[in-house]
Design a protein around this motif. Structure first.
Motif, PDB file in Angstrom:
ATOM      1  N   HIS A  26     -32.985  40.185   6.125  1.00 59.33           N
ATOM      2  CA  HIS A  26     -32.376  40.566   7.397  1.00 59.33           C
ATOM      3  C   HIS A  26     -30.985  41.157   7.188  1.00 59.33           C
ATOM      4  O   HIS A  26     -30.340  40.916   6.169  1.00 59.33           O
ATOM      5  N   ASP A  69     -27.371  40.910   9.224  1.00 56.46           N
ATOM      6  CA  ASP A  69     -26.853  39.903  10.156  1.00 56.46           C
ATOM      7  C   ASP A  69     -26.694  40.454  11.572  1.00 56.46           C
ATOM      8  O   ASP A  69     -26.172  41.563  11.776  1.00 56.46           O
ATOM      9  N   HIS A 117     -30.090  40.949   3.338  1.00 56.53           N
ATOM     10  CA  HIS A 117     -29.973  39.852   2.382  1.00 56.53           C
ATOM     11  C   HIS A 117     -30.997  38.763   2.666  1.00 56.53           C
ATOM     12  O   HIS A 117     -31.640  38.746   3.729  1.00 56.53           O
ATOM     13  N   ARG A 151     -18.613  30.824   5.464  1.00 48.88           N
ATOM     14  CA  ARG A 151     -18.845  32.240   5.748  1.00 48.88           C
ATOM     15  C   ARG A 151     -17.904  32.738   6.835  1.00 48.88           C
ATOM     16  O   ARG A 151     -17.711  32.072   7.847  1.00 48.88           O
TER      17      ARG A 151
END
Ligand SMILES: [Fe+2]
Length: 304
Positions: A124, A126, A274, A289
């Motif tokens: 996907h 993000d 990713h 993150r």
């Protein structure tokens, strides 16, 4: 010519020929693959850097799409300062709804173990269900398993280049619907889905996104958030999406990063997809993150 199994060389440029490349004088760059992923050696993310160094780092991000930095001795503030250099920080859009008491937290701690599970193991980009998906993200390893828990990135530009001319011609001006409700929405209580549907309705994005800085065409659909292609029969939409999803899984377009404590990955979310390998339970894997806000994607129809 492709064999029935579609085997054969896949050699594509790292960046478009039109990209103005000034070389590197400040950075030590160790490529991980021919087109995607580079380790930047001897670089301290927490230090002050001059403008030339920042500008080389931006060039490296555009060229390699994901940069890796090992052994970084930085805390959350250092992490945040580095990320802030690239744009406004962005909370996950749902965060303030899920944690109303912590509405200004922009560092998301991803602590995955046998209980919480790892649910990022599908390709996907993000937040494509948002009108303005993130420009990029900076992910810092806090605690890593002895082995496993790797993250993989795929070069959405090289993957596009590798499509047949027929497929490219078919998809170049199409758009697709993206919606969060059919992936993580399925794991949320019904009333929360209802509440969030209004501020976060389904959105349309070009199937082929043009990178705003390099001008490169990239595959911009993914199996988590993309629902269907607009204005195309359901069967053809499903077949085209399947072709594009399969294309993103080819090893020639990917880099796989083995995390070590203190390692940091910084990726361009406009150029990549990713996948987080969920193969380490019950060992813990703890990451911080930070996402950087992005623009509204545009396709080739917009610039033709
Ligand atoms: Fe992700």
């Amino acid at each position: 010519m492709a064999t029935p199994l579609d085997m054969g060389p896949r050699v594509f440029p790292r960046i478009p020929e039109t990209f103005e490349h000034r070389g590197y004088e400040r950075l030590s760059i160790r490529p991980c693959t021919p087109t995607i992923g580079a380790e930047i050696d001897a670089f301290d993310l927490g230090a002050d850097h001059d403008d030339d160094t920042w500008s080389e780092l931006r060039q490296a991000l555009l060229e390699w799409k994901v940069l890796f930095f090992r052994d970084q001795d930085i805390d959350r503030d250092g992490h945040r300062r580095f990320a802030e250099h690239w744009g406004s920080l962005e909370q996950h859009p749902f965060y303030k709804y899920v944690h109303p008491d912590q509405s200004d937290v922009d560092v998301v701690r991803l602590a995955k173990d046998a209980v919480t599970g790892g649910h990022e193991n599908e390709w996907h980009t993000d937040i494509t269900w948002s009108a303005t998906p993130s420009m990029g993200a900076v992910l810092r390893a806090v605690e890593v398993p002895d082995v496993g828990g790797d993250t993989l990135w795929a070069d959405a530009g090289a993957a596009y280049d590798g499509l047949s001319d027929e497929v490219k011609a078919r998809i170049d001006t199409l758009s697709a619907v993206h919606d969060w409700r059919f992936s993580f929405g399925l794991t949320m209580p019904e009333d929360a889905v209802e509440m969030l549907s209004e501020p976060f309705p389904a959105v349309e994005h070009p199937v082929v996104r043009v990178h705003p800085e390099t001008g490169r065409r990239t595959i911009f659909v993914n199996p988590i958030f993309t629902q269907h292609i607009v204005g195309v029969e359901a069967q053809e939409s499903a077949a085209l999406l399947e072709t594009l999803y399969r294309q993103m899984t080819r090893a020639e377009f990917q880099v796989r990063f083995r995390w070590t404590p203190g390692a940091v990955a910084f990726w361009d979310n406009r150029a990549t997809q990713h996948y987080a390998s969920s193969d380490y339970h019950p060992q813990p894997r703890v990451m911080d993150r930070i996402s950087i806000a992005g623009d509204r994607p545009f396709g080739s129809a917009t610039i033709a």
